[in-house]
Design a protein around this motif. Structure first.
Motif, mmCIF file in Angstrom:
data_model
loop_
_atom_site.group_PDB
_atom_site.id
_atom_site.type_symbol
_atom_site.label_atom_id
_atom_site.label_comp_id
_atom_site.label_asym_id
_atom_site.label_seq_id
_atom_site.Cartn_x
_atom_site.Cartn_y
_atom_site.Cartn_z
ATOM 1 N N ILE A 80 0.840 -1.200 0.000
ATOM 2 C CA ILE A 80 0.000 0.000 0.000
ATOM 3 C C ILE A 80 0.876 1.252 0.000
ATOM 4 N N PHE A 81 1.978 1.200 0.745
ATOM 5 C CA PHE A 81 2.913 2.329 0.771
ATOM 6 C C PHE A 81 3.526 2.557 -0.605
ATOM 7 N N ILE A 82 3.938 1.475 -1.275
ATOM 8 C CA ILE A 82 4.511 1.591 -2.622
ATOM 9 C C ILE A 82 3.479 2.160 -3.598
ATOM 10 N N ALA A 83 2.235 1.685 -3.504
ATOM 11 C CA ALA A 83 1.176 2.195 -4.381
ATOM 12 C C ALA A 83 0.921 3.685 -4.120
ATOM 13 N N ALA A 84 0.994 4.098 -2.856
ATOM 14 C CA ALA A 84 0.813 5.516 -2.528
ATOM 15 C C ALA A 84 1.963 6.354 -3.079
ATOM 16 N N ILE A 85 3.171 5.837 -3.013
ATOM 17 C CA ILE A 85 4.330 6.534 -3.591
ATOM 18 C C ILE A 85 4.149 6.690 -5.103
#
Length: 169
Positions: A95-100
């Motif tokens: 989810i963090f990677i997708a937000a980045i």
């Protein structure tokens, strides 16, 4: 009179949707970065006086497609993690990677493309073409740095969902 349907509704396969969006996005980015942009550079299009406005249209359209793909990926990750299946295989790191990836797309769409187009646009009809300024060089370095981060992050996310979908039997 009762009507009955023999169709049974299947749940949406979010892993496939995420992989499709990431694959489309990555392939488009690679074609754009390694075919279209070098082609424009070698043909001399970037030195033409009308390139800034044409570039704004080309890059702006592509950036909006990137923004759509990033939103689909982030929404899919959130649904997959919190709504579809409560698994530990898709963790908060995804989810963090997708937000980045969404933040990078927002930066391309609303910061880099307008700023770089305005720096390249000549408002004086009679002026000769000037070489790129130092601020334009800094913008290019920042753009390509974000592009490398985007490609690495999207590939890692695609690999995560591909491995996860292969383990589901």
């Amino acid at each position: 009179m009762e009507a009955s349907s023999s169709r049974i509704s299947k749940p949406i396969n979010w892993s496939t949707i995420i992989m499709f969006a990431l694959g489309f996005w990555l392939s488009g980015s690679l074609v754009f970065d390694f075919l279209i942009v070098p082609g424009m550079l070698t043909s001399g299009m970037m030195n033409e006086s009308g390139f800034a406005s044409a570039g704004y249209m080309i890059f702006g359209t592509f950036n909006h497609l990137e923004l759509l793909c990033a939103a689909i990926v982030l929404a899919g990750c959130l649904v997959y993690r919190y709504g579809y299946r409560l698994t530990s295989q898709i963790n908060n790191k995804s989810i963090f990677i997708a937000a980045i990836l969404l933040i990078i797309s927002l930066a391309y769409t609303y910061i880099f493309t307008p700023q770089m187009s305005s720096m390249g646009m000549s408002l004086d009809m009679f002026a000769t073409n000037e070489p790129a300024s130092s601020s334009m060089t800094i913008m290019h370095i920042a753009y390509w740095s974000l592009e490398v981060i985007k490609l690495v992050a999207a590939t890692a996310l695609l690999r995560t969902f591909f491995r996860n979908s292969c383990s589901l039997v």
